[in-house]
Design a protein around this motif. Structure first.
Motif, PDB file in Angstrom:
ATOM      1  N   THR A 245       9.882   8.103  21.983  1.00 56.57           N
ATOM      2  CA  THR A 245       8.990   6.787  21.945  1.00 56.57           C
ATOM      3  C   THR A 245       7.475   7.768  21.582  1.00 56.57           C
ATOM      4  O   THR A 245       6.617   7.147  23.282  1.00 56.57           O
TER       5      THR A 245
ATOM      6  N   ALA B 265       7.500   2.661  30.989  1.00 55.77           N
ATOM      7  CA  ALA B 265       6.858   3.198  31.725  1.00 55.77           C
ATOM      8  C   ALA B 265       5.204   3.214  30.618  1.00 55.77           C
ATOM      9  O   ALA B 265       4.144   3.055  30.978  1.00 55.77           O
ATOM     10  N   SER B 266       6.143   3.500  29.396  1.00 57.36           N
ATOM     11  CA  SER B 266       5.262   4.091  28.589  1.00 57.36           C
ATOM     12  C   SER B 266       4.451   2.758  27.852  1.00 57.36           C
ATOM     13  O   SER B 266       2.993   2.856  26.912  1.00 57.36           O
ATOM     14  N   SER B 267       5.715   1.526  27.668  1.00 55.75           N
ATOM     15  CA  SER B 267       5.308   0.526  26.190  1.00 55.75           C
ATOM     16  C   SER B 267       6.352  -0.216  26.666  1.00 55.75           C
ATOM     17  O   SER B 267       7.186   0.459  27.170  1.00 55.75           O
TER      18      SER B 267
ATOM     19  N   THR C 108       5.502   5.088  37.537  1.00 58.59           N
ATOM     20  CA  THR C 108       3.813   6.228  38.676  1.00 58.59           C
ATOM     21  C   THR C 108       4.448   6.512  40.014  1.00 58.59           C
ATOM     22  O   THR C 108       4.739   7.700  40.677  1.00 58.59           O
TER      23      THR C 108
ATOM     24  N   ALA D 294       6.146   9.997  31.064  1.00 56.02           N
ATOM     25  CA  ALA D 294       6.579   8.167  31.166  1.00 56.02           C
ATOM     26  C   ALA D 294       7.205   7.885  29.879  1.00 56.02           C
ATOM     27  O   ALA D 294       8.603   7.271  30.310  1.00 56.02           O
ATOM     28  N   GLN D 295       6.778   8.827  28.724  1.00 57.68           N
ATOM     29  CA  GLN D 295       7.440   8.678  27.404  1.00 57.68           C
ATOM     30  C   GLN D 295       8.943   9.827  27.799  1.00 57.68           C
ATOM     31  O   GLN D 295      10.287   8.895  26.958  1.00 57.68           O
TER      32      GLN D 295
ATOM     33  N   VAL E 156       4.828   1.139  34.240  1.00 62.09           N
ATOM     34  CA  VAL E 156       3.931   2.450  34.159  1.00 62.09           C
ATOM     35  C   VAL E 156       3.693   2.298  35.755  1.00 62.09           C
ATOM     36  O   VAL E 156       3.140   3.378  36.306  1.00 62.09           O
TER      37      VAL E 156
ATOM     38  N   ASP F  92      10.988   6.797  29.941  1.00 63.90           N
ATOM     39  CA  ASP F  92      11.772   6.050  29.152  1.00 63.90           C
ATOM     40  C   ASP F  92      12.479   6.663  27.521  1.00 63.90           C
ATOM     41  O   ASP F  92      13.792   5.957  27.899  1.00 63.90           O
TER      42      ASP F  92
ATOM     43  N   ALA G 151      -0.360   5.822  28.415  1.00 64.89           N
ATOM     44  CA  ALA G 151       0.973   5.189  29.152  1.00 64.89           C
ATOM     45  C   ALA G 151       1.204   3.593  29.254  1.00 64.89           C
ATOM     46  O   ALA G 151      -0.240   3.446  30.309  1.00 64.89           O
ATOM     47  N   THR G 152       0.700   2.750  28.346  1.00 65.85           N
ATOM     48  CA  THR G 152       0.558   1.202  29.776  1.00 65.85           C
ATOM     49  C   THR G 152       1.176   0.490  28.976  1.00 65.85           C
ATOM     50  O   THR G 152       1.269  -0.888  28.912  1.00 65.85           O
ATOM     51  N   GLY G 153       2.795   0.912  29.978  1.00 61.16           N
ATOM     52  CA  GLY G 153       4.161  -0.149  29.699  1.00 61.16           C
ATOM     53  C   GLY G 153       3.786  -1.097  30.895  1.00 61.16           C
ATOM     54  O   GLY G 153       3.323  -1.057  31.706  1.00 61.16           O
TER      55      GLY G 153
END
Length: 435
Positions: free
Chosen positions: A175, A397-399, A319, A335-336, A315, A339, A310-312
């Motif tokens: 991820t 969360a990460s993407s 958080t 976040a990765q 996110v 996920d 992390a821009t999923g």
């Protein structure tokens, strides 16, 4: 500010350990056969009532290993990554009909300990692993343990470009994006945004450091810059003064430091003792630690950093879950990690058995297939839906968590950051890559 770059263009240029059942999770069978080396047959692979048929998952044990560096050079970053990877266990406790067995092992930031820890997970019958963190550890455990034993792994933090081309029979996912992208980001920021025309790199002597240094150097020179020196160093040494002197012998505009916090503390103590604080220093994700300025006893105002961001779509949900559980904000690659664990758990339930190949074959289906969108807040619902044979599409969360044919993320966003007051990590820009 968000700048978008075509990812495809960039990529073409490019028992040892701490063992513990995760708090909040049910740690496997009660009959002591947890370490019998694997599955018991075609009835779900657990000997505990699983049928391997979606919709009849109640009572089956779903196993997930976590392999992260809690100690060693990467321990400061690895412990929060581990915490994020095990978070779905405590989150789902009592909320799903399947029994979750999540076991974490400490790679100790070294390939040797990582292989030992990976073997412990393999021998105990864990078909899927969130890990490892270090690219060198991931490559070694993949080649020595995961691939030959048919265990699917999803790394939240291994960024080496070499992982993309690994002959892995589709067992190794991640991820975290490739450093082929991060090297391009670093070069763009340094040459185009900061008008820095000469550079030297000072990199950890491992897969992560060497290939990221090469990625940056190639991209920087393609833009018109000059790379004077690429100097490797060994981790956790008592002094780096002489190596820094060699790296900076040409008096470059920019010094790029690629390493981990335990080594970074001594590197920057030596740097500020003997070299100019006016020179721009760029660091990468491995040194994104808010503790670093305090440990160095310097505000590090001349340091600029890059790191996957992390821009999923979920996110904010993640958080809040992380802060509620641990009382602190998540950090780099957290976040990765969440996920990676979430999609591995969903894929295991979809597979209906603790078999690495079966979990692997469901991973893209639950991560990016047709079906109802599932986020961290609705992960329990997603588990139930998959158990009933329904399709889901995990939005992370990460993407969005979409894997390409190599098991890499299909898109990535990078943060450009600096150290602020009290060592805080402050984002100053972003760069987005997409297909």
């Amino acid at each position: 500010m968000v700048r978008r770059v075509d990812r495809r263009t960039v990529l073409t240029g490019t028992a040892a350990g701490l063992t513990a059942a995760v708090a909040g999770c049910i740690a496997g069978d009660d009959d002591g056969d947890d370490d019998d080396g694997g599955d018991d047959g075609g009835d779900g692979g657990d000997g505990d009532g699983g049928t391997g048929i979606p919709g009849s998952e109640a009572g089956r044990t779903v196993r997930l290993g976590v392999l992260q560096p809690v100690t060693g050079d990467l321990g400061d970053l690895g412990s929060p990554i581990r915490d994020a990877a095990i978070l779905p266990g405590s989150q789902l406790e009592g909320e799903v009909d399947v029994e979750l067995d999540i076991r974490d092992e400490d790679s100790e930031s070294t390939p040797e300990a990582g292989i030992s820890a990976a073997n412990a997970l393999a021998n105990a019958g864990y078909p899927a692993v969130t890990g490892a963190a270090s690219s060198a550890v991931t490559q070694n455990v993949a080649q020595s343990v995961f691939i030959p034993q048919g265990i699917v792994a999803c790394s939240p933090a291994s960024t080496s470009p070499a992982i993309t081309e690994m002959d892995d029979d589709d067992f190794i996912f991640r991820t975290a994006p490739s450093d082929a992208l991060q090297g391009e980001v670093m070069a763009q920021v340094a040459y185009e945004e900061r008008d820095l025309e000469s550079a030297a790199t000072f990199h950890l002597n491992n897969e992560y450091g060497e290939l990221l240094s090469e990625s940056f150097a190639g991209a920087f020179e393609d833009l018109g810059g000059t790379v004077q020196n690429e100097t490797p160093f060994e981790g956790e040494q008592p002094s780096y003064t002489s190596q820094l002197d060699s790296a900076l012998s040409g008096d470059p505009d920019l010094l790029v430091v690629i390493g981990y916090p335990a080594s970074g503390t001594q590197i920057f103590r030596d740097y500020y003792a003997d070299f100019s604080a006016d020179r721009t220093v760029m660091v990468t994700d491995g040194l994104q630690s808010s503790d670093l300025p305090g440990n160095v006893d310097n505000p590090m105002e001349n340091v600029l950093g890059t790191a996957p961001l992390a821009t999923g779509p979920a996110v904010d949900e993640f958080t809040q879950l992380y802060e509620d559980e641990y009382g602190r904000a998540p950090g780099v690659f957290n976040a990765q990690a969440y996920d990676a664990s979430a999609v591995l758990l969903l894929a295991n339930v979809a597979a209906g058995e603790n078999d690495g190949a079966a979990v692997r074959d469901q991973l893209r289906t639950v991560a990016q297939g047709e079906g109802e969108e599932i986020t961290p807040n609705s992960l329990a619902d997603g588990i139930a839906m998959v158990a009933d044979g329904e399709n889901v599409n995990y939005q992370g969360a990460s993407s969005p968590v979409s894997f390409d044919e190599n098991g890499d993320p299909a898109a990535a966003t990078y943060s450009i950051w600096e150290f602020g007051d009290g060592g805080s990590v402050e984002q100053v820009d972003t760069v987005e890559f997409g297909n």
